[in-house]
Design a protein around this motif. Structure first.
Motif, short mmCIF file in Angstrom:
data_model
loop_
_atom_site.label_atom_id
_atom_site.label_comp_id
_atom_site.label_asym_id
_atom_site.label_seq_id
_atom_site.Cartn_x
_atom_site.Cartn_y
_atom_site.Cartn_z
N THR A 240 52.62 53.33 38.44
CA THR A 240 52.77 52.10 37.67
C THR A 240 52.04 50.96 38.36
OG1 THR A 240 54.90 52.81 36.84
CG2 THR A 240 54.43 50.47 36.71
N GLU A 241 52.18 50.89 39.67
CA GLU A 241 51.52 49.82 40.40
C GLU A 241 50.01 49.96 40.32
OE1 GLU A 241 53.25 47.53 40.89
OE2 GLU A 241 52.50 46.26 42.47
N MET A 242 49.52 51.18 40.41
CA MET A 242 48.07 51.40 40.32
C MET A 242 47.55 50.98 38.95
SD MET A 242 46.97 54.85 42.36
CE MET A 242 48.35 55.93 42.02
N ILE A 243 48.27 51.34 37.92
CA ILE A 243 47.86 50.94 36.57
C ILE A 243 47.88 49.42 36.44
CG2 ILE A 243 48.54 50.97 34.14
CD1 ILE A 243 49.49 53.84 34.56
N HIS A 244 48.93 48.82 36.97
CA HIS A 244 49.07 47.38 36.87
C HIS A 244 47.91 46.67 37.56
CE1 HIS A 244 50.73 43.40 36.92
NE2 HIS A 244 50.84 43.40 38.23
N VAL A 245 47.61 47.10 38.79
CA VAL A 245 46.53 46.46 39.53
C VAL A 245 45.19 46.71 38.87
CG1 VAL A 245 45.29 46.45 41.72
CG2 VAL A 245 47.77 46.48 41.71
N ALA A 246 44.99 47.90 38.34
CA ALA A 246 43.74 48.19 37.63
C ALA A 246 43.55 47.22 36.47
CB ALA A 246 43.74 49.62 37.12
N SER A 247 44.63 46.96 35.76
CA SER A 247 44.53 46.05 34.62
C SER A 247 44.28 44.62 35.10
CB SER A 247 45.77 46.11 33.74
OG SER A 247 46.85 45.45 34.37
N LEU A 248 44.86 44.25 36.23
CA LEU A 248 44.58 42.92 36.78
C LEU A 248 43.11 42.78 37.14
CD1 LEU A 248 47.53 42.16 39.24
CD2 LEU A 248 47.25 41.40 36.88
N LEU A 249 42.57 43.81 37.79
CA LEU A 249 41.17 43.77 38.19
C LEU A 249 40.26 43.59 36.98
CD1 LEU A 249 41.15 46.54 40.92
CD2 LEU A 249 40.51 44.17 41.27
N HIS A 250 40.53 44.34 35.93
CA HIS A 250 39.70 44.22 34.74
C HIS A 250 39.94 42.89 34.05
CE1 HIS A 250 38.54 48.70 34.02
NE2 HIS A 250 38.13 48.23 35.16
N ASP A 251 41.19 42.44 34.03
CA ASP A 251 41.48 41.15 33.39
C ASP A 251 40.76 40.02 34.10
OD1 ASP A 251 44.95 41.52 32.23
OD2 ASP A 251 43.05 42.40 31.60
N ASP A 252 40.72 40.09 35.43
CA ASP A 252 40.04 39.02 36.16
C ASP A 252 38.56 39.00 35.82
OD1 ASP A 252 41.99 39.01 39.27
OD2 ASP A 252 42.25 38.02 37.33
N VAL A 253 37.99 40.16 35.61
CA VAL A 253 36.60 40.22 35.18
C VAL A 253 36.49 39.57 33.81
CG1 VAL A 253 34.75 41.73 34.41
CG2 VAL A 253 36.02 42.28 36.46
N LEU A 254 37.43 39.90 32.95
CA LEU A 254 37.39 39.39 31.60
C LEU A 254 37.57 37.88 31.59
CD1 LEU A 254 39.59 42.09 29.86
CD2 LEU A 254 37.12 41.95 29.92
N ASP A 255 38.42 37.37 32.50
CA ASP A 255 38.72 35.95 32.49
C ASP A 255 37.80 35.15 33.38
OD1 ASP A 255 42.31 36.56 32.41
OD2 ASP A 255 40.80 36.53 30.83
N ASP B 178 39.17 32.88 39.17
CA ASP B 178 38.82 32.53 40.54
C ASP B 178 39.86 32.99 41.54
OD1 ASP B 178 37.14 29.36 39.93
OD2 ASP B 178 36.47 31.43 39.93
N THR B 179 41.09 32.86 41.13
CA THR B 179 42.13 33.27 42.06
C THR B 179 43.12 34.18 41.37
OG1 THR B 179 43.58 31.42 41.50
CG2 THR B 179 42.05 31.09 43.33
N ARG B 180 43.79 34.97 42.14
CA ARG B 180 44.84 35.84 41.63
C ARG B 180 45.89 35.92 42.72
NH1 ARG B 180 46.84 38.14 37.13
NH2 ARG B 180 44.83 38.83 36.36
N ARG B 181 47.11 35.56 42.37
CA ARG B 181 48.18 35.58 43.36
C ARG B 181 47.83 34.73 44.57
NH1 ARG B 181 49.58 42.08 43.31
NH2 ARG B 181 50.66 42.12 41.32
N GLY B 182 47.12 33.64 44.31
CA GLY B 182 46.91 32.70 45.39
C GLY B 182 45.76 33.05 46.33
N LYS C 160 30.90 43.82 38.95
CA LYS C 160 30.63 45.25 38.91
C LYS C 160 31.64 46.04 39.72
CE LYS C 160 25.78 44.42 38.16
NZ LYS C 160 24.42 44.90 38.33
N LEU C 161 31.84 45.60 40.93
CA LEU C 161 32.74 46.35 41.79
C LEU C 161 34.18 46.24 41.29
CD1 LEU C 161 31.90 48.16 43.98
CD2 LEU C 161 32.61 46.47 45.66
N SER C 162 34.50 45.11 40.65
CA SER C 162 35.85 44.97 40.11
C SER C 162 36.09 45.96 39.00
CB SER C 162 36.07 43.54 39.59
OG SER C 162 36.06 42.63 40.65
#
Lengths: 429, 383
Positions: free
Chosen positions: A177-192, A195-199, A210-212
């Motif tokens: 679950t955590e891996m899926i969650h973080v994967a979605s965060l990584l892609h979301d940050d690319v989408l958005d 600049d920052t995530r969780r501070g 690309k690497l994200s």
């Protein structure tokens, strides 16, 4: 697997004392709290956190406690907000040790042949950037809350070993679950283009889009492999559906039409996809791995779903109010991104003219002020909080509807799950 | 052997045709030994499964239908007729499924075994669909990673719709593939395909984060090539065998076929990037070298001419440098050795097919011949 319940009941019956109601199985979780003053359960003798922690792996013998005695000593959690009879345990503390175990396993799981990718994935598992490990905590507590009771005589025996194995598999769900969650965060940050995530600086800022994207793909594929290793296709199906929902939710968010942006129904659906689906499906997966019935699995699902929705709704409120009770002190990031959330949608219901303002978009900060004005006048914030409370209540109800248990661990975990719903509702950040 | 005869029973099994294998041998067209003209008209292996492929394409389209139209059209983008490429992977997988059919006697036509065979066929078709979804998902993400403008001759999705939607569309296809995989209810198969996905990611990462050291290594290059190109087809071939209930040995043979076919394909791809449709060097698109990707021919050339290493290290932003490198390549046996290596892998693929358990079934034999034919086409193609 119902033979286990029958066994537990028989054991409870045989050893029941007079004060507890004779042959009746001890009922420790009242399903109705109609009468004033009957809050949730509690106990005089609160097991030490360390005691609980040391038993994070493996089952305990059933603890036989009189329910009436428990009722009297109950602390009032929710009805009147009075000070508690006992110090309430931090639900996150209950599983802290186990979480460390998971964190280490997760780190080795994402070790890859290509160091650059491993460090990218690791980025989000660093201490300090981990957030509160909300989901794994809920899942581990859920696993404990669903434990089948075993009699003392089986400790260290075959059933105990099986229970350990089950626990490991349920921990795997938390990791996945955590891996899926973080994967979605990584892609979301690319989408958005965040600049920052969780501070901390977002990965894509440091390492590029690309690497994200790749790191997200990497985590996702690791999760798939780990899922396959569980050897349970229903669980694979559930988690795959959760991933699909994450994608759908994000797509709904970035491609909303004007029509859809007004719709509370659309918003709630999107919120389910983006926030609640993952936790609800993984709660259900935890139950399924344990071999529970469809009904119990649905209760676990319902808990997760309602918890997730309540969480997001309060999130929406806090984006406006921040840590203060007053409006406009929050980060206002939703509205700046043109995302219309529940409070605003409620306000539009009360003040149709607000619709025009919203349609104009919020590139102009003056427009934001106007919208906030309407929001202030409306009951948008209150109604959102009420809706969140509704969902929290349903989550609690789901826990309370779980099959009875006398096991101390089980009861403590269920209380902790209920406590979490309260924290979700009352948090200020 | 009539073309129509083969196409008709795309779903379900046929009764075993009892044909003398010797007769077949005699009438066999010489595929590889001497390149002589064929005794019979050789069937296009892609034609053999064309009908079934249409079936799959339609199912795939409905599979990717989503609640959010924008996403559905993004995913559909790659399944449009004309943008589909040659449907290489699904063709190989369907032929593999046929090549592995268990023989049934005539009496069971329409009976229980026949129904089971149909069910199996559908599941094997699902593998083909899933493989295609995974493949397209990786293409979508790769295009984002490469900032690509075109893909298969049409404007890339990310150019049209932006990186964001490409990333999402790729994720969407991947999750659909996972759901479809789970529905097969076979965890070994789920595991295989999940590993294939992981390999795709690892391969792409190896490509974009190669160190100077690694860029010289043929071993690193072949490993990366396996991950990026061969793993998907080899693992899905194996999945097809596993679904049919074959032994571990047979499953490994199908895996070996896929692996060697994939490697052969990529090696020839590398050659064609230099030579194009002509036999001469430098007429190809040279896109690899322009992207700084050092492939097998160049790696072989470096073995012969160590001084070429420096030139490679300088990078290829300067087109003059490209010319120098091509010069060395021309002088070297780089192209020839790469072709030899590709031939080696093609041979191993053929051997794998030939090692499959004997069968008298017409379909089985035709499909196996087609699989062998495909290895030949892969080696001899000019584009």
């Amino acid at each position: 697997m119902s033979w286990r319940w029958a066994l537990a009941r028989r054991v409870a019956k045989l050893a029941a004392t007079d004060g507890g109601g004779g042959a009746q199985a001890q009922r420790l979780l009242p399903t109705s709290s109609a009468a004033a003053g009957t809050g949730l359960l509690g106990r005089l003798h609160m097991p030490l956190a360390s005691q609980i922690r040391s038993k994070v792996v493996g089952c305990r013998g059933a603890a036989l406690v009189s329910s009436r005695w428990l009722h009297d000593a109950q602390y009032q959690v929710r009805q009147d907000g009075a000070s508690r009879a006992q110090e309430q345990q931090d639900p996150f503390e209950l599983v802290a040790d186990e979480l460390s175990l998971l964190a280490n396993r997760l780190r080795s799981m994402v070790a890859a042949e290509v160091p650059k990718l491993a460090s990218a994935a690791e980025y989000f598992f660093k201490v300090g950037a981990e957030g509160k490990r909300f989901r794994p905590t809920v899942l581990l507590l859920m696993a404990s809350a669903l434990k089948f009771p075993l009699s003392e005589s089986t400790e260290g025996g075959v059933l105990s070993i099986l229970a350990d194995k089950l626990r490991t598999r349920q921990q795997n769900i938390a990791e996945i679950t955590e891996m899926i969650h973080v994967a979605s965060l990584l892609h979301d940050d690319v989408l958005d283009d965040a600049d920052t995530r969780r501070g901390v600086s977002s990965l894509n800022l440091i390492m590029g889009n690309k690497l994200s994207v790749l790191a997200g793909d990497f985590l996702l594929s690791r999760a798939c492999v780990a899922l396959a290793a569980l050897g349970n296709t229903e669980v694979v199906s559930l988690m795959a559906t959760a991933v699909e929902h994450l994608v759908t939710g994000e797509t709904m968010q970035i491609s909303t039409s004007r029509e859809q942006r007004r719709s509370m129904e659309y918003y709630l659906q999107k919120t389910y996809y983006k926030t609640a689906s993952l936790i609800s499906n993984s709660c259900k997966a935890v139950a399924i791995l344990a071999g529970h019935t469809a009904e119990v699995s649905m209760l676990a699902y319902e808990y997760g779903r309602n918890l997730g929705l309540a969480f997001q709704l309060i999130d929406d409120v806090l984006d406006f109010t921040g840590t203060s009770a007053s409006l406009g002190k929050g980060s206002l990031s939703d509205i700046r991104h043109g995302i219309i959330t529940a409070p605003m949608l409620y306000a539009i219901e009360e003040f149709p003219q607000l619709q025009e303002v919203v349609d104009r978009g919020f590139d102009n900060p003056a427009n934001i002020e106007i919208a906030l004005d309407y929001l202030r006048k409306s009951r948008g914030i209150e109604r959102t909080k009420e809706l969140a409370r509704e969902h929290a209540d349903r989550a609690v109800k789901a826990i309370e509807s779980l099959p009875d248990s006398d096991d101390e661990d089980v009861l403590t975990s269920r209380r902790a799950l209920i406590d979490i719903t309260e924290r979700v509702i009352t948090r200020t950040k």
